[in-house]
Design a protein around this motif. Structure first.
Motif, PDB file in Angstrom:
ATOM      1  N   GLN A   1       0.856  -1.161  -0.123  1.00 62.77           N
ATOM      2  CA  GLN A   1      -0.148   0.013  -0.064  1.00 62.77           C
ATOM      3  C   GLN A   1       0.944   1.216  -0.069  1.00 62.77           C
ATOM      4  O   GLN A   1       1.759   1.309   0.765  1.00 62.77           O
ATOM      5  CB  GLN A   1      -0.958   0.111   1.293  1.00 62.77           C
ATOM      6  CG  GLN A   1      -2.374  -0.369   1.105  1.00 62.77           C
ATOM      7  CD  GLN A   1      -2.507  -1.800   0.464  1.00 62.77           C
ATOM      8  OE1 GLN A   1      -1.713  -2.838   1.023  1.00 62.77           O
ATOM      9  NE2 GLN A   1      -3.158  -2.365  -0.390  1.00 62.77           N
ATOM     10  N   THR A   2       0.387   2.173  -0.847  1.00 69.73           N
ATOM     11  CA  THR A   2       1.216   3.422  -1.078  1.00 69.73           C
ATOM     12  C   THR A   2       0.618   4.352   0.007  1.00 69.73           C
ATOM     13  O   THR A   2      -0.497   4.200   0.682  1.00 69.73           O
ATOM     14  CB  THR A   2       1.073   3.921  -2.219  1.00 69.73           C
ATOM     15  OG1 THR A   2       1.598   5.361  -2.211  1.00 69.73           O
ATOM     16  CG2 THR A   2      -0.410   4.064  -2.777  1.00 69.73           C
ATOM     17  N   LYS A   3       1.186   5.400   0.700  1.00 73.01           N
ATOM     18  CA  LYS A   3       0.665   6.551   1.433  1.00 73.01           C
ATOM     19  C   LYS A   3       0.114   7.652   0.612  1.00 73.01           C
ATOM     20  O   LYS A   3      -0.294   8.449   1.459  1.00 73.01           O
ATOM     21  CB  LYS A   3       1.724   7.072   2.583  1.00 73.01           C
ATOM     22  CG  LYS A   3       1.893   5.800   3.399  1.00 73.01           C
ATOM     23  CD  LYS A   3       3.100   6.170   4.346  1.00 73.01           C
ATOM     24  CE  LYS A   3       3.478   4.840   5.349  1.00 73.01           C
ATOM     25  NZ  LYS A   3       4.734   5.313   5.924  1.00 73.01           N
TER      26      LYS A   3
ATOM     27  N   PHE B   1       1.700  -1.677  -9.108  1.00 74.01           N
ATOM     28  CA  PHE B   1       2.347  -0.523  -9.894  1.00 74.01           C
ATOM     29  C   PHE B   1       2.185   0.562  -9.018  1.00 74.01           C
ATOM     30  O   PHE B   1       2.572   1.920  -9.548  1.00 74.01           O
ATOM     31  CB  PHE B   1       1.268  -0.202 -11.138  1.00 74.01           C
ATOM     32  CG  PHE B   1       1.624  -1.352 -12.088  1.00 74.01           C
ATOM     33  CD1 PHE B   1       2.743  -2.324 -12.078  1.00 74.01           C
ATOM     34  CD2 PHE B   1       0.904  -1.372 -13.352  1.00 74.01           C
ATOM     35  CE1 PHE B   1       2.733  -3.206 -12.929  1.00 74.01           C
ATOM     36  CE2 PHE B   1       1.266  -2.404 -14.221  1.00 74.01           C
ATOM     37  CZ  PHE B   1       2.213  -3.371 -14.142  1.00 74.01           C
ATOM     38  N   GLY B   2       2.020   0.484  -7.713  1.00 71.92           N
ATOM     39  CA  GLY B   2       2.336   1.920  -6.784  1.00 71.92           C
ATOM     40  C   GLY B   2       1.085   2.689  -6.625  1.00 71.92           C
ATOM     41  O   GLY B   2       1.233   3.767  -5.861  1.00 71.92           O
ATOM     42  N   SER B   3      -0.173   2.346  -6.990  1.00 73.37           N
ATOM     43  CA  SER B   3      -1.236   3.045  -6.764  1.00 73.37           C
ATOM     44  C   SER B   3      -1.995   2.656  -5.600  1.00 73.37           C
ATOM     45  O   SER B   3      -1.675   1.568  -5.109  1.00 73.37           O
ATOM     46  CB  SER B   3      -2.319   3.186  -8.023  1.00 73.37           C
ATOM     47  OG  SER B   3      -1.561   3.810  -9.358  1.00 73.37           O
ATOM     48  N   ARG B   4      -2.690   3.889  -5.098  1.00 73.05           N
ATOM     49  CA  ARG B   4      -3.568   3.433  -3.858  1.00 73.05           C
ATOM     50  C   ARG B   4      -5.031   2.973  -4.480  1.00 73.05           C
ATOM     51  O   ARG B   4      -5.331   3.709  -5.335  1.00 73.05           O
ATOM     52  CB  ARG B   4      -3.612   4.476  -2.921  1.00 73.05           C
ATOM     53  CG  ARG B   4      -4.156   4.301  -1.548  1.00 73.05           C
ATOM     54  CD  ARG B   4      -4.249   5.290  -0.730  1.00 73.05           C
ATOM     55  NE  ARG B   4      -5.410   5.532   0.276  1.00 73.05           N
ATOM     56  CZ  ARG B   4      -5.944   6.770   0.724  1.00 73.05           C
ATOM     57  NH1 ARG B   4      -5.302   7.811   0.330  1.00 73.05           N
ATOM     58  NH2 ARG B   4      -6.820   6.457   1.565  1.00 73.05           N
ATOM     59  N   VAL B   5      -5.535   1.956  -3.867  1.00 77.75           N
ATOM     60  CA  VAL B   5      -6.633   1.430  -4.413  1.00 77.75           C
ATOM     61  C   VAL B   5      -7.746   1.385  -3.334  1.00 77.75           C
ATOM     62  O   VAL B   5      -7.741   1.215  -2.091  1.00 77.75           O
ATOM     63  CB  VAL B   5      -6.649  -0.080  -4.934  1.00 77.75           C
ATOM     64  CG1 VAL B   5      -7.933  -0.796  -4.961  1.00 77.75           C
ATOM     65  CG2 VAL B   5      -5.598   0.307  -6.207  1.00 77.75           C
ATOM     66  N   HIS B   6      -9.158   1.885  -3.612  1.00 80.55           N
ATOM     67  CA  HIS B   6     -10.189   1.607  -2.904  1.00 80.55           C
ATOM     68  C   HIS B   6     -11.048   0.738  -3.488  1.00 80.55           C
ATOM     69  O   HIS B   6     -11.666   0.860  -4.575  1.00 80.55           O
ATOM     70  CB  HIS B   6     -11.025   2.951  -2.706  1.00 80.55           C
ATOM     71  CG  HIS B   6     -10.405   3.824  -1.746  1.00 80.55           C
ATOM     72  ND1 HIS B   6     -11.230   5.075  -1.110  1.00 80.55           N
ATOM     73  CD2 HIS B   6      -9.160   4.135  -1.262  1.00 80.55           C
ATOM     74  CE1 HIS B   6     -10.338   5.599  -0.119  1.00 80.55           C
ATOM     75  NE2 HIS B   6      -9.238   5.279  -0.265  1.00 80.55           N
ATOM     76  N   ARG B   7     -11.293  -0.353  -2.734  1.00 82.29           N
ATOM     77  CA  ARG B   7     -12.066  -1.582  -3.192  1.00 82.29           C
ATOM     78  C   ARG B   7     -13.801  -1.386  -2.961  1.00 82.29           C
ATOM     79  O   ARG B   7     -13.880  -1.239  -1.802  1.00 82.29           O
ATOM     80  CB  ARG B   7     -11.711  -2.838  -2.718  1.00 82.29           C
ATOM     81  CG  ARG B   7     -10.611  -3.399  -3.097  1.00 82.29           C
ATOM     82  CD  ARG B   7      -9.903  -4.530  -2.433  1.00 82.29           C
ATOM     83  NE  ARG B   7      -8.953  -5.376  -3.010  1.00 82.29           N
ATOM     84  CZ  ARG B   7      -7.634  -4.832  -2.951  1.00 82.29           C
ATOM     85  NH1 ARG B   7      -7.429  -3.688  -2.180  1.00 82.29           N
ATOM     86  NH2 ARG B   7      -6.715  -5.450  -3.353  1.00 82.29           N
TER      87      ARG B   7
END
Lengths: 251, 251, 251, 251, 251, 251, 251, 251
Positions: free
Chosen positions: C110-112, C140-146
């Protein structure tokens, strides 16, 4: 040939009944020797389509061909079938990737001819079809340059082989997905391109239909298309053209 | 915003009946201002889809927009309709090739922004869709580089523009026939590519379906697709990305 | 770069022969370094398409990537293959639902970063594709909201997440059946929507073709589409846009 | 050619800036002369696709080609357009049935070459496509034998021309409906067959799609297919092969 | 029959209630005896479609038919099912290639009738469908000439059987791939041709759809088509015509 | 309901924060109770789509539903899964032919209501879909008349049931092949007909697509169509109409 | 009715010959009165499908219906035809947008019934189909609420009408493009939804096929579908249900 | 016939050269008289397909046929063309509805033969195709019973003609929409049924493809299908069967 028969009747050397039989067999029409001595006439050995045939059936056809000193080419032969066949016919060779089983009496597979066919494929998933094409062409006596894994997503790889591709007599381009490779190659060369769509791709590939349609719509002139996954057919067309280039009298 | 309404009730500044009306209108849900002040919120002017509308209908919509100082963009407006409209609204501009009619109050069409969208098309037959895309992007405030007639059948033309294409923030690739251009561009750049299939081609093009399928099967990652001939939609997506790149606060 | 080479020739620092080799290898064209140091240039690690590859092939590719300190992402890896691979490469992680195998050296998944990509899916049957997308984006370094199981048949569930969805930089909408979710989300947000059709549905779904067609016909502007079940492709596009939003220099 | 440029730099005869320009134009890559002197290199004149172009546009392209002494071939030119063009360019010829407009400076259309291409069509409804093919081949310098109206419903008509067909270097088979003619010819000859499906037929012909599919499934090896109604493309492929047969150096 | 019932009412021999019952059962309309004595009326035994039925279900249906002295014909019976059935009903016969199981009480399969149906098939892969057709026709009492492996790629083989084919009352032509055989036979005979497309072929065959479409577009009049792989249906139509030819009163 | 909330705020009984929460949860919009008390509101129990779920997942959902005293209906449950489930939940019933698993607390499956739904199917191969429909309707509280095996090839069988069919409130017609039964029934009744195409048929059935298209083109007004093999959906529509007929207040 | 006839025979009041004639006319089967007094039996007036009929034909049919005091409804009547008809039959009304011509003797079009059908359409382009549906329903005696231009791209517009939609007895949802409106409405209501796909959309809409497929795949239960652009059919189904709700005895 | 030629050679009555010419013309193969005296051999006059031919072309073909005393049948002749033709050939007759132009020397159109072909059509929109079929059959010498407007939506109309239909030798069933009429007729008769799909219907009819597919999937054995709108082809097949029934020697 018709002359011969008719003159023999006139001269009483041939009965009307026998003449009728010969004419009825249509061998006098010029296209009737196919089955008996196809290789002599066309230069192409008989080809066995392996799918739907038992190993035993394939073996007996091969034996019949070998007894006539014909080369043997069997396509779409699974590993399982090939294992059975090779036990009885150890003189045959088998390519698992191409699913091709073949036998060429006393002759090297590679020709010394300068002219060559470029077999070009887009990705590693197209290898099976590409190798079916490459082996077919070699067994039919053509020289082959294999130029693999040169899909347009990394155009530099293709351009790296540009001179080699342009030097070919004819190209067979094998690709799945969007099939763009056929158009790009077609735009780079001035010789005929035979495009072979493969059934490689995600959902909307439709088992190769999308690729097929794309290739038929190629914006590059000089490109024609064969059926999906038909590596054999692509090579067959290419060999025909290669033989014309080499001045081989066929007819 | 809900806070405001509820606090006003609590403070007796708003009657329950009026509050209910506002809440019922869903303006408090955050997605209800679209129709009233869409431009202010999203930065995008209203767009008129001209097909199936009479010149009179278009004129009255345009007047309403002008009265709100909105920019005007009408797509799919035929020459015949445009002639009628321009007689009454001579301040509007019209592009016959793009079938686009537009009006931008007091502002030049071209932005001075450094970042740009590359609008790339394969052949002269794709020009109508490409210009619909280009004008859309410009009217929405993005800078556009037009890179036209660079189909893959003559790959050198495309490579000639390589640096220019790679320098864009996002590319809109417009092509008919086999649509290979999208894959080739996708393989050459590291920014998003929006592919627009066009209904240009011989018989098996199927009015663009073949191109659409080919583009969806592109072997290049980073490519997404919009509907056939939808130059407006392609540009709309690209402008959204361009605005993100320019740090424009939208929400 | 061409300047460098040519100047070196002029200055006698580079022989004509060597210069020609470099130019011929097309590395000077700007798109030739892909294979050697793709990650450095594009920020994207190499991706392994697991379907059709043996566990052994996948292991050797992973080892090569690890030796270059590249992150590893392998998609479409079945449970059976993963078991074999993890025995030899216990440092890798595997998601059975997403059929994704990955390795990220010394770094949390997880990225900040504040900005995030919304991965939205309609039903539980779309989970596999959604998780392929989510893990791809995270690797790939992105933050994700599922935001899962918010199909339009129960609209309130979707609206419940409205603010969260509207706050994203870009949405990836994954749906089967009639794919209406993409249009509804597209109508609620003002950022780009990448729609991924899945092959979920009764008979006339046609393995996702119906969903694909529906999404392409979306009445919401700002929506583009990738191939059926292509969660990876959807995420790849979204990450590209997310990086643009985060001002990451790619080229 | 790259050698020349690089050596000139080394010798100070060419500035780095000029060299870069030349290299950038990709003429040194071997595929860049297409536009400037395509005829000299490939032996094929430029071809104008008339559909979607105004008579004025066609006229200006023709004049440009004539000024370079290029032969002129314009396909898909309607009678109406041709009338306008011929008023200004009375030296051109026009075939209404083939919708082809052409100009060949000082040269007879028919070659004296012995080798010939067989243009074979099934019915009178296929004549337009057949003549587009025949004229294309003749303008590109090949000799053509027209064998028309020999559909398989009256097999004796085809067999009557058997010897003539077998004597060709390559056949272009043009048929609508079930397209059986391609398979039958393919079974009778040992040279390449280019099949051109036409959009002729009752309802389930699907504008040529049925014919196209049938031809792609031909049981005769040695047959490849071009797009529906694409007489030009069929001939282009055939001419390429004919030139190879005649030993014409192209590359 | 209605007369009978009505007269019986008039004469008081039949109550209104009973008459109503009989009329309601529609047996008096002439099409109601199908299930009870179908064979007597139409000359056709009941046919069992084996796919999706268990061996036990098939056995019980056969027993019921045997008890009525009906002939038995079961199509689409796999080898596995047949083995189970034959253990209990050893008097039945089974053709593995045709997947047909049948029983004909005390009667030879072959009729002594002069008239015959020609069952013509293109290749060895079409044998299963051809034999389903041939056995169906024989069980229904028609004489059959099998003319197999006469595809158009080797036209002489077909022409060799010309007289035999022309002598038939009706032909059933079974072919896959491009289905050209139907058109060629249709052009050679002046009796009805029933075409049966088979699902044999490479990729773009589309499980027989391509063949089906080709046959429907046949340029030969006098050809009609049944569903893909429907050998039974093709034979059923042919037997109907054969019975008409033999002057058998059916109605 | 909005009134309540707003008035409570005005009266100080509800804090602004709490009111906002409730409004945000959209329960006040009238469509938010679906998940919590769906049965009470709509009269329909939750339905579990069994395909793609493990037996364990199904068991836990059933237990949750039982604890709320909901009826249970699970469709598309294979025999294998059902065996596992029934071991743990022996109070459930299972229909293998319908692949439906259900539980109805303390209540008989059959209603005493006079009105009934006619479930009509063409052949024995359509039984699975028909039973899925019949059980669904019964579990939802409707009375069902099963009228099976009345395909149009034996029209008298259908007419035999005419009065029974005409007496229904609504008919669900289930058929494969050409789906003619829907049109014929539609022409015989004056109540709504829900047509359910099944994927039963030879090659050109296209997994039910042909039947689906035929039913959509029905010449009988008053017929509407649901997805292929969707017996549940057909019944669901019929039950809705049946409840309207029975004057059941739903909203 | 059969009773009557049979009793009359028995009583000698009807000759056997006459009885036979009546029975042969199938009026005794219960479904034979359609043509003679359809309105009395079903409550539905005869409907004239105007496409392909001349104005004169339509006029004579209308006159025949008026002489029987039937209401008149003619669909698909172009403006040109309507002008001719109205000159001769000025008592008729015509809706140009709906292309519907109708006549209702002495009766107001609007019913005073409380129950109503919601006719919901997505965009202005769907208006023609929506109005065909609305007028059909009104002429058949149902009350209609028109809820137009509430496509899902602006969800708040739809939600604004939520209560009105939920209050209907049945909804007819008319939409083109991706047809998502049917699913969204289906998820918001607990009454039957009849979905009517329209042929509105860009390229990949395929003249409504994409919309049709999407609607058939709707994730909302309780939705059934009629043919593309078939507003009449959608309304016909809805009126049937509405009459059931109103307790109208039909049979 | 071959005997004749060969015997003449033997007897010296025919030179080898002349014999060769005759044999080469393939007249000795038995299928070569088609063009010269087709009527005598097959009983069928030449048929002119009018579409795509000018009135002048049609006139000259008719004159040639009349000079050989052949009957004349021209299909697909528009009213405009017919007007021109009839001015020059007033002895011809024309049916506008069938678009058929014909001439039958000195003979009444109706035969006195007892046996007849039933031409059955579903609705008034199918009349054009039905009349093309009926006139074709009559011109070819068969007796025709026209049974029109008996679509399955009003089954009693069809049943009213039951005896007449069952009495025919062969039926040609012409229907659009869902084509159910073919299945229903097929289930009511025990003679062959030729089904002709028409391109009549709303959107998802797909120009007759839906009807075609439905008919091919007919659950009634004894039904075969010809191409969409091909009334001529349907009649041609029926006449062939009718002639067999009448014991006419053809071969």
């Amino acid at each position: 040939m018709i002359d011969d028969i008719l003159n023999q009747i006139k001269d009483g050397k041939l009965s009307v009944e026998d003449a009728k039989k010969q004419l009825n067999s249509f061998e006098n029409l010029g296209f009737a020797k196919v089955d008996h001595n196809r290789k002599e006439r066309t230069g192409f050995p008989e080809v066995i389509y392996g799918e739907g045939k038992t190993p035993e059936q394939i073996i007996s056809i091969i034996k019949a061909m070998q007894s006539r000193n014909d080369d043997v080419l069997a396509t779409r032969v699974s590993k399982e079938k090939a294992d059975v066949i090779l036990q009885q016919l150890p003189e045959c060779s088998y390519s698992e990737i191409a699913r091709v089983l073949y036998w060429k009496e006393d002759k090297p597979l590679q020709t010394k001819e300068d002219r060559y066919i470029a077999i070009i494929c887009a990705g590693t998933s197209d290898l099976a079809v590409a190798e079916e094409a490459a082996l077919t062409a070699e067994l039919f006596g053509s020289r082959v340059h294999r130029i693999y894994d040169v899909g347009v997503a990394g155009l530099h790889r293709l351009l790296h082989h540009l001179e080699e591709i342009q030097g070919a007599t004819v190209s067979v381009v094998i690709a799945g997905m969007e099939g763009a490779l056929a158009s790009v190659v077609g735009g780079l060369v001035s010789h005929p391109v035979i495009a072979v769509p493969t059934s490689v791709g995600y959902g909307a590939n439709l088992q190769g239909i999308s690729t097929l349609l794309a290739m038929l719509n190629s914006c590059s002139s000089g490109t024609s298309v064969v059926n999906i996954d038909n590596g054999f057919g692509g090579a067959y067309n290419a060999v025909m053209i290669d033989r014309i280039a080499r001045g081989m009298a066929i007819d």
